[in-house]
Write a protein that holds these residues in place. Structure first.
Motif, PDB file in Angstrom:
ATOM      1  N   ILE A   1      58.712 -77.260 -37.105  1.00  0.00           N
ATOM      2  CA  ILE A   1      59.292 -76.856 -38.386  1.00  0.00           C
ATOM      3  C   ILE A   1      58.790 -77.738 -39.524  1.00  0.00           C
ATOM      4  CG2 ILE A   1      61.441 -76.858 -39.726  1.00  0.00           C
ATOM      5  CD1 ILE A   1      62.874 -75.899 -37.378  1.00  0.00           C
ATOM      6  N   ILE A   2      58.642 -79.029 -39.243  1.00  0.00           N
ATOM      7  CA  ILE A   2      58.186 -79.935 -40.301  1.00  0.00           C
ATOM      8  C   ILE A   2      56.804 -79.511 -40.775  1.00  0.00           C
ATOM      9  CG2 ILE A   2      57.679 -82.328 -40.912  1.00  0.00           C
ATOM     10  CD1 ILE A   2      59.522 -83.212 -38.713  1.00  0.00           C
ATOM     11  N   TRP A   3      55.943 -79.159 -39.832  1.00  0.00           N
ATOM     12  CA  TRP A   3      54.593 -78.732 -40.230  1.00  0.00           C
ATOM     13  C   TRP A   3      54.631 -77.373 -40.892  1.00  0.00           C
ATOM     14  CZ3 TRP A   3      54.699 -81.757 -35.656  1.00  0.00           C
ATOM     15  CH2 TRP A   3      54.053 -82.989 -35.809  1.00  0.00           C
ATOM     16  N   ASP A   4      55.424 -76.493 -40.340  1.00  0.00           N
ATOM     17  CA  ASP A   4      55.515 -75.173 -40.955  1.00  0.00           C
ATOM     18  C   ASP A   4      56.035 -75.287 -42.384  1.00  0.00           C
ATOM     19  OD1 ASP A   4      54.488 -73.757 -38.925  1.00  0.00           O
ATOM     20  OD2 ASP A   4      56.391 -73.105 -38.077  1.00  0.00           O
ATOM     21  N   ARG A   5      56.879 -76.279 -42.614  1.00  0.00           N
ATOM     22  CA  ARG A   5      57.377 -76.479 -43.963  1.00  0.00           C
ATOM     23  C   ARG A   5      56.254 -76.994 -44.861  1.00  0.00           C
ATOM     24  NH1 ARG A   5      62.437 -78.817 -46.375  1.00  0.00           N
ATOM     25  NH2 ARG A   5      63.382 -79.091 -44.354  1.00  0.00           N
ATOM     26  N   GLN A   6      55.511 -77.990 -44.350  1.00  0.00           N
ATOM     27  CA  GLN A   6      54.426 -78.564 -45.138  1.00  0.00           C
ATOM     28  C   GLN A   6      53.287 -77.578 -45.352  1.00  0.00           C
ATOM     29  OE1 GLN A   6      53.838 -81.690 -46.599  1.00  0.00           O
ATOM     30  NE2 GLN A   6      56.005 -82.115 -46.314  1.00  0.00           N
ATOM     31  N   PHE A   7      52.975 -76.787 -44.328  1.00  0.00           N
ATOM     32  CA  PHE A   7      51.847 -75.879 -44.438  1.00  0.00           C
ATOM     33  C   PHE A   7      52.240 -74.515 -44.959  1.00  0.00           C
ATOM     34  CE2 PHE A   7      50.314 -79.161 -41.653  1.00  0.00           C
ATOM     35  CZ  PHE A   7      49.050 -79.393 -42.155  1.00  0.00           C
ATOM     36  N   GLY A   8      53.509 -74.344 -45.261  1.00  0.00           N
ATOM     37  CA  GLY A   8      53.918 -73.161 -46.002  1.00  0.00           C
ATOM     38  C   GLY A   8      54.441 -71.989 -45.197  1.00  0.00           C
ATOM     39  N   PHE A   9      54.141 -71.949 -43.893  1.00  0.00           N
ATOM     40  CA  PHE A   9      54.531 -70.751 -43.157  1.00  0.00           C
ATOM     41  C   PHE A   9      56.052 -70.571 -43.106  1.00  0.00           C
ATOM     42  CE2 PHE A   9      55.497 -68.270 -39.344  1.00  0.00           C
ATOM     43  CZ  PHE A   9      54.750 -67.143 -39.613  1.00  0.00           C
ATOM     44  N   LEU A  10      56.767 -71.678 -43.160  1.00  0.00           N
ATOM     45  CA  LEU A  10      58.237 -71.581 -43.121  1.00  0.00           C
ATOM     46  C   LEU A  10      58.759 -70.698 -44.245  1.00  0.00           C
ATOM     47  CD1 LEU A  10      60.646 -72.683 -41.490  1.00  0.00           C
ATOM     48  CD2 LEU A  10      60.870 -74.477 -43.184  1.00  0.00           C
ATOM     49  N   LYS A  11      58.127 -70.806 -45.428  1.00  0.00           N
ATOM     50  CA  LYS A  11      58.558 -70.001 -46.575  1.00  0.00           C
ATOM     51  C   LYS A  11      58.441 -68.514 -46.283  1.00  0.00           C
ATOM     52  CE  LYS A  11      55.988 -71.979 -49.619  1.00  0.00           C
ATOM     53  NZ  LYS A  11      55.319 -73.001 -50.343  1.00  0.00           N
ATOM     54  N   GLU A  12      57.340 -68.159 -45.613  1.00  0.00           N
ATOM     55  CA  GLU A  12      57.134 -66.757 -45.262  1.00  0.00           C
ATOM     56  C   GLU A  12      58.300 -66.237 -44.411  1.00  0.00           C
ATOM     57  OE1 GLU A  12      55.458 -64.027 -45.438  1.00  0.00           O
ATOM     58  OE2 GLU A  12      55.386 -63.088 -43.463  1.00  0.00           O
ATOM     59  N   THR A  13      58.782 -67.046 -43.482  1.00  0.00           N
ATOM     60  CA  THR A  13      59.901 -66.571 -42.668  1.00  0.00           C
ATOM     61  C   THR A  13      61.218 -66.624 -43.432  1.00  0.00           C
ATOM     62  OG1 THR A  13      60.121 -68.769 -41.684  1.00  0.00           O
ATOM     63  CG2 THR A  13      58.858 -67.160 -40.461  1.00  0.00           C
ATOM     64  N   MET A  14      61.312 -67.554 -44.381  1.00  0.00           N
ATOM     65  CA  MET A  14      62.572 -67.714 -45.105  1.00  0.00           C
ATOM     66  C   MET A  14      62.813 -66.630 -46.158  1.00  0.00           C
ATOM     67  SD  MET A  14      64.002 -70.098 -43.658  1.00  0.00           S
ATOM     68  CE  MET A  14      64.389 -71.830 -43.467  1.00  0.00           C
TER      69      MET A  14
END
Ligand SMILES: Nc1ncnc2c1ncn2[C@@H]1O[C@H](COP(=O)(O)OP(=O)(O)O)[C@@H](O)[C@H]1O
Ligand SMILES: [Mg+2]
Lengths: 248, 267
Positions: free
Chosen positions: A76-89
């Motif tokens: 999750i930390i990387w997904d947050r930094q690399f942006g993919f987390l936003k796509e899911t959010m």
């Protein structure tokens, strides 16, 4: 449903696509099995404790699972930094589904790693008491993996950067592993150490694995499963709560 | 004309720092709206509140008639977004990135596969359908993100600095595509950019924000007239001053390093 499936599939795909990562993460368990299993074997036997490799293998399977699942949770930390987390959010899917899918995916991968370590252990001389114990042992692996994936997600939801990640790896995962009874018998451990191990959920995971793979358990299967289920449920709940509070 | 986005006295505080200070504006349905401002002005923060990623500290906002605070999923179904920072999964292929998006948005399988092929053709990535995104150039990633943002037929598309780091050819191509979408499908466009010629050419309406406050709104021509300048660039400088703003830096490089360390050869 779609959300859970997608997040699960993503974890599994990533795993299957990086053979070098799989091989890399088998190196450490192999080292432990060979160096400790063979190296301490004679001492263990001389102390009247039996075959050390047989004792050690379930502990090392537990080690592979805790490292892989916490690492996956921390993605999750990387997904947050690399942006993919936003796509899911921003997707019209509940955060609960996203969190649950990620946890299941991470757990599937970690359990598969555990199974690979089991195969590797058998190849270098480990003999399970009965082959019938393998199937329930796999279920235990999945349960342990679920627990620590949820722990990883819970912790990672509160972290923003890699410093925190290193801290968790060193201050949480290492002690959880070394103090769990994975490497030494709790039955003959000093009182203080035993007390600490009783608060370490990995102890119960390794104990349940020993029950099915070596035929003896220090705490007993009933207590093991009860604790594993309860702690998993707690961290799934806490992880879902923290995950839903993430602001990107 | 009805407004598809309505924002009133919108405020966002990070601790004691007020990044957005009570902004109000409206975006017409089917319009092309440019949100301009120097680095740190509060553009992305405003977009994040409109797109349910951040909770507003105060004020009211409506997107496609829904309140992002209470009707998050209805709002989420209404828009597509291209974030300022990349948000693709580098370890998946172009097709998989789109496919996962389609599943997340509940687009049925048949429609999904057909639409993915259409969109890949549109952004000229059909031949890279099964390549990993990590091998894409910046421009290709941007185009793929736009395709992804359109996959679920949104009514609004947010583009946060979509042309940053692209060459003039790609930028040109991208804007003509966006204008076509707006004209043919009536999709409302909400974008930010630092390229003033782009904004002047494409936007029907512009709002200029600085230090969290909207300091001017109007068409490109109106802003030039208001500031007595001959280009939007000069109008922008007249409005916001010529002092240089620092861009907050992320820890991306450190993160990459750490990930490599813990996961073997992963990029
Ligand atoms: N999560 C955050 N925490 C604290 N400050 C933030 C956060 N996000 C943005 N900011 C600050 O808010 C201000 C506006 O940022 P942003 O909206 O990204 O600006 P823009 O997109 O206009 O360049 C900046 O000063 C930025 O540093
Ligand atoms: Mg920005």
């Amino acid at each position: 449903m779609g959300g859970i499936y997608v997040m699960w599939k993503r974890e599994v795909l990533r795993f299957l696509r990086s053979p070098s990562r799989i091989a890399g993460s088998l190196g450490q368990p192999l080292l432990f099995l060979v160096a400790l299993g063979y190296g301490l074997g004679p001492v263990f036997r001389a102390a009247g404790q039996g075959n050390y490799l047989d004792f050690l293998a379930p502990g090392i399977i537990g080690m592979a699972i805790i490292f892989t699942s916490i690492f996956n949770g921390m993605q999750i930390i990387w997904d947050r930094q690399f942006g993919f987390l936003k796509e899911t959010m921003v997707a019209p899917v509940s955060r609960l589904a996203i969190m649950f899918g990620r946890t299941l995916g991470g757990a599937t991968v970690a359990a598969a790693q555990g199974a690979l370590v089991l195969i590797m252990a058998v190849l270098i001389g480990f003999r399970p008491v009965s082959w019938a114990g393998i199937a329930p042992a796999l279920v235990v692996m999945l349960l342990v993996a679920l627990l620590f994936s949820a722990v990883g997600i819970t912790v990672a939801s509160k972290l923003r950067d890699m410093q925190g990640f290193h801290l968790i790896m060193n201050l949480l995962v290492m002690p959880l592993f070394f103090l769990s009874g994975a490497l030494f018998p709790l039955s003959s451990a000093p009182q203080a150490l035993l007390l600490i191990a009783r608060f370490d959920p990995l102890s119960y995971g390794v104990d349940a694995l020993r029950y099915f793979l070596t035929g003896s358990a220090a705490f007993g299967l009933g207590l093991d499963l009860l604790i594993l289920c309860a702690v998993s449920a707690f961290f799934l709940w806490l992880g879902a709560l923290f995950f839903s509070q993430i602001e990107v | 004309m009805t407004s598809i986005i309505e924002v009133k006295d919108l405020t966002k505080k990070f601790g004691s720092f007020e990044a957005v200070k009570g902004v109000s504006f409206e975006v017409e349905e089917g319009g092309i709206f440019a949100f301009l401002g120097p680095n740190g002005a509060g553009k992305s923060t405003t977009i994040k509140m409109l797109t349910t990623l951040l909770h507003p500290s105060a004020g009211s906002l409506r997107v496609n008639g829904f309140d992002p605070r209470t009707d998050a999923d209805a709002v989420r179904r209404s828009f597509g977004i291209v974030f300022q920072d990349p948000s693709l999964d580098d370890d998946l292929t172009a097709f998989e990135n789109l496919e996962f998006h389609g599943i997340l948005y509940g687009v049925p399988k048949e429609t999904r596969t057909k639409r993915i092929d259409e969109l890949l053709a549109l952004v000229e990535l059909s031949d890279r359908r099964d390549s990993f995104v990590r091998d894409f150039s910046g421009g290709m990633k941007r185009r793929l993100e736009i395709a992804r943002g359109l996959l679920h037929h949104p009514k609004i598309i947010f583009l946060d600095e979509p042309t940053l780091g692209l060459d003039p050819q790609t930028r040109n191509h991208l804007w003509s595509y966006v204008e076509k979408l707006n004209a043919e499908e009536g999709i409302t466009i909400f974008f930010t950019t630092h390229y003033m010629e782009e904004a002047d050419k494409v936007a029907k309406k512009i709002a200029v924000i600085d230090h969290g406050t909207i300091i001017a709104t109007g068409s490109g021509a109106e802003l030039k007239a208001q500031t007595n300048t001959d280009s939007l660039e000069n109008a922008f400088l007249a409005l916001t001053g010529s002092e240089i703003r620092e861009e907050a830096s992320g820890g991306l490089d450190h993160m990459r390093e750490a990930r490599r360390m813990w996961s073997g050869n992963r990029k």
